[in-house]
Every structure is written in structure tokens, then in C-alpha cells.
Motif scaffolding. Sequence first.
Motif, PDB file in Angstrom:
ATOM      1  N   SER A  70       0.752  -1.037  -0.015  1.00  0.00           N
ATOM      2  CA  SER A  70      -0.023   0.060  -0.145  1.00  0.00           C
ATOM      3  C   SER A  70       0.996   1.202  -0.128  1.00  0.00           C
ATOM      4  CB  SER A  70      -0.982   0.066   1.325  1.00  0.00           C
ATOM      5  OG  SER A  70      -1.597   1.033   1.313  1.00  0.00           O
ATOM      6  N   THR A  71       0.543   2.139  -1.072  1.00  0.00           N
ATOM      7  CA  THR A  71       1.546   3.489  -1.060  1.00  0.00           C
ATOM      8  C   THR A  71       0.637   4.606  -0.764  1.00  0.00           C
ATOM      9  OG1 THR A  71       0.857   3.574  -3.519  1.00  0.00           O
ATOM     10  CG2 THR A  71       3.156   2.416  -2.657  1.00  0.00           C
ATOM     11  N   GLY A 108      -7.697   0.171   6.229  1.00  0.00           N
ATOM     12  CA  GLY A 108      -8.596  -0.030   5.095  1.00  0.00           C
ATOM     13  C   GLY A 108      -7.814  -0.250   3.790  1.00  0.00           C
ATOM     14  N   SER A 109      -6.966   0.326   3.427  1.00  0.00           N
ATOM     15  CA  SER A 109      -6.186   0.139   2.125  1.00  0.00           C
ATOM     16  C   SER A 109      -5.517  -1.398   2.172  1.00  0.00           C
ATOM     17  CB  SER A 109      -4.908   0.896   2.046  1.00  0.00           C
ATOM     18  OG  SER A 109      -4.533   0.970   0.802  1.00  0.00           O
ATOM     19  N   PHE A 110      -4.940  -1.951   2.988  1.00  0.00           N
ATOM     20  CA  PHE A 110      -4.521  -3.219   3.123  1.00  0.00           C
ATOM     21  C   PHE A 110      -5.494  -4.416   3.082  1.00  0.00           C
ATOM     22  CE2 PHE A 110      -0.481  -1.689   4.704  1.00  0.00           C
ATOM     23  CZ  PHE A 110       0.591  -2.297   3.713  1.00  0.00           C
ATOM     24  N   ILE A 114       3.693  -8.465  -7.671  1.00  0.00           N
ATOM     25  CA  ILE A 114       3.548  -7.227  -6.773  1.00  0.00           C
ATOM     26  C   ILE A 114       2.283  -6.430  -7.109  1.00  0.00           C
ATOM     27  CG2 ILE A 114       4.838  -5.071  -6.030  1.00  0.00           C
ATOM     28  CD1 ILE A 114       7.564  -6.389  -7.217  1.00  0.00           C
ATOM     29  N   ASN A 115       1.368  -6.531  -6.188  1.00  0.00           N
ATOM     30  CA  ASN A 115       0.177  -5.960  -6.187  1.00  0.00           C
ATOM     31  C   ASN A 115       0.152  -4.639  -5.233  1.00  0.00           C
ATOM     32  OD1 ASN A 115      -1.682  -7.930  -7.792  1.00  0.00           O
ATOM     33  ND2 ASN A 115      -0.620  -9.343  -6.283  1.00  0.00           N
ATOM     34  N   ILE A 116       0.084  -3.648  -5.836  1.00  0.00           N
ATOM     35  CA  ILE A 116       0.149  -2.121  -5.311  1.00  0.00           C
ATOM     36  C   ILE A 116      -1.124  -1.587  -5.512  1.00  0.00           C
ATOM     37  CG2 ILE A 116       1.414  -0.200  -5.097  1.00  0.00           C
ATOM     38  CD1 ILE A 116       3.532  -1.406  -6.845  1.00  0.00           C
TER      39      ILE A 116
END
Length: 312
Positions: free
Chosen positions: A11-12, A74-76, A36-38
Motif C-alpha cells: 500500500s502506498t 482500509g487500504s491493506f 507485486i500488487n500495489i
Amino acid sequence: MNKSKVCIMLSTYNGVKYIDEQIESLLVQQQVDVQINIRDDGSSDETVQKLRDYVKFHPDQIRVIEGENLGVIGSFFELMRQMEPVYDFYAFCDQDDVWKQDKLIRAVTKLKSRQSNVPLMYCSSTQMVDQDLNHINVWPTLPPKALSMYNAMVENCCVGCTIVINPVAFQQVRASIPSDLTQVIMHDWWIYLYVSAFGEVIFDEEPMILYRQHQNNVLGGSSEGWIAKWKNRWSRFVNGKNHFILSKQAKMFLHLNKDQLSAQQLKDIQSFLNQLDSPWIKRIKYAFQMPFYRHASLDNLVLKLIYVLKKV
């Protein structure tokens, strides 16, 4: 022999300064195939453009989801929801660290040595470094007591960016993500709690990542001294910042998983929550007899104190 396929979930958020070093260290992981899933969490700097450039050069290995700002938890969890359950292992990643080249194969090897039909989670110590990757110290050290639900209910000793889980853990945790994330202290803590309750947690005392400490860290291990650490903790307590977070998360965990918990686990969690409403004499007695524990003696004493004060 086929290499294990590992899904890395990164997560960025406004991470343009260090993201190159992080991603480059993921691309050179040894003896595993990485995807790699960003998910970008609504960055306002050049992070997204940099990620798009990486996708151009590594279209088969890197996928980017440009999302709205949900916050780190929430992002993760959104990343977990969007991943296909087709990988051999799943790893969590921050945007500003550097992974050792054998980080994933070391985790995979340890996870493969256990029975695979239960939730499994690997985590490790980290080599804490400054902004320029100069070594500071190793954190956390090997916990002296068991990594059980009775620790995870009241303390998190697993650093999220070191976590690797097996497919059973991935699918079960994903199915039990709370709808109300305000009841979750942090995504890595929730995963530690779940896996420790229903499976096994492996702690590797060999630091496998360079864990960068800088002003923009959302969360992270601290290089501050003992006095400064406790001053900060006291300040957070006085300001009410951490009041009731343990009991809120415990209630949510119990609500979502009561049918899977053993009779003893169920009884112990219910007692932990119910005794908070007891008279103070009973609370003191329970606090010093409860099965839940933190690893450090002083932390454990503080836990008992905040329990008696009904701030847990």
C-alpha cells in the motif's frame, strides 16, 4: 522444482521518496516468483506516476490499483479483498523499506515446514535503519513467551511489513474482515490475533528487512530511548488516545469468530470483557489472574493497571 508464487501486497501513500528502493528489493527476491500488487491510497505527490512507470517496465510482475484514501488499515484490507486466491503465499509490504534478497524464500521455507491445513503466519525481527539506511538497532527481539491468542488479544509483536501468510490464513482472514474498521487497531494486529487463535505464528529472530525510520512513518518501531518511549505512552494515555482499543477489538473479534473459537477461548475472552463491569476489587483480582499477557514485565504490569482503571 517449481518456485513458490508469492503475492506481495503493497500500500502506498505519498511515498515517492523511497518507493524505488522498496520495489527494486522486491523484484530481486531469490528463489520465488513474485507478483507485486500495489494499491495507492489516494497519493497527492508523484507516487502514482512512478508506479505507472514500473508497470510499463514490469507488466507481468506489477499491478497497480489507484484507489481513494481509506487509511492504512482500509487500504491493506482492500488489497486482500481484491487479490485472487491463486498464490502459494501472501506477503505484506510497506513503501519505504528495503527487503533482503532472501526474505521471502526464508519465510516460505519456514512456512512449508509446518502443516499446511491450518492458518500459518511468518513474521520477523527488523534491522531498523535511518533515512540513509544506516543501522540503528534490531527490533523487535524474539518474544520470551508464546505467540498465542492470549498475547495477541492485548499486544502486537508482529511487524506488518514482515508478515507472510499461507493460503488458509489468507482466505480465512479475508472472510472475517470487520465491516467497521474503527474497531480494528491495525491490520497486522488483526491478522496476528486471528492466526494465533486458529493456527500457528512463526517468529524469525533474524532481521529480514531494513526498516526505515523517518519523519513520515505512519507507524513503526521506535528508536527512541526508554524514557522517551514511556513519556510518549503516558501522554497518549492521559489524552485518551488509546482508551478502550483493546476491548473494542476483542468484542469485534469475538462477534465475528465466536463459532470457531474453542470453549476455553470463548470463556476467556468473555471473562476479559465482562469483568470490566465488575466492582474494582474484583477487577484487581481478575487483572492479576487473567490469562492474557504482554511479553515485557513492565508492559504486563501496565496492562493490569489499565484494566483495573477500565481503560483497556
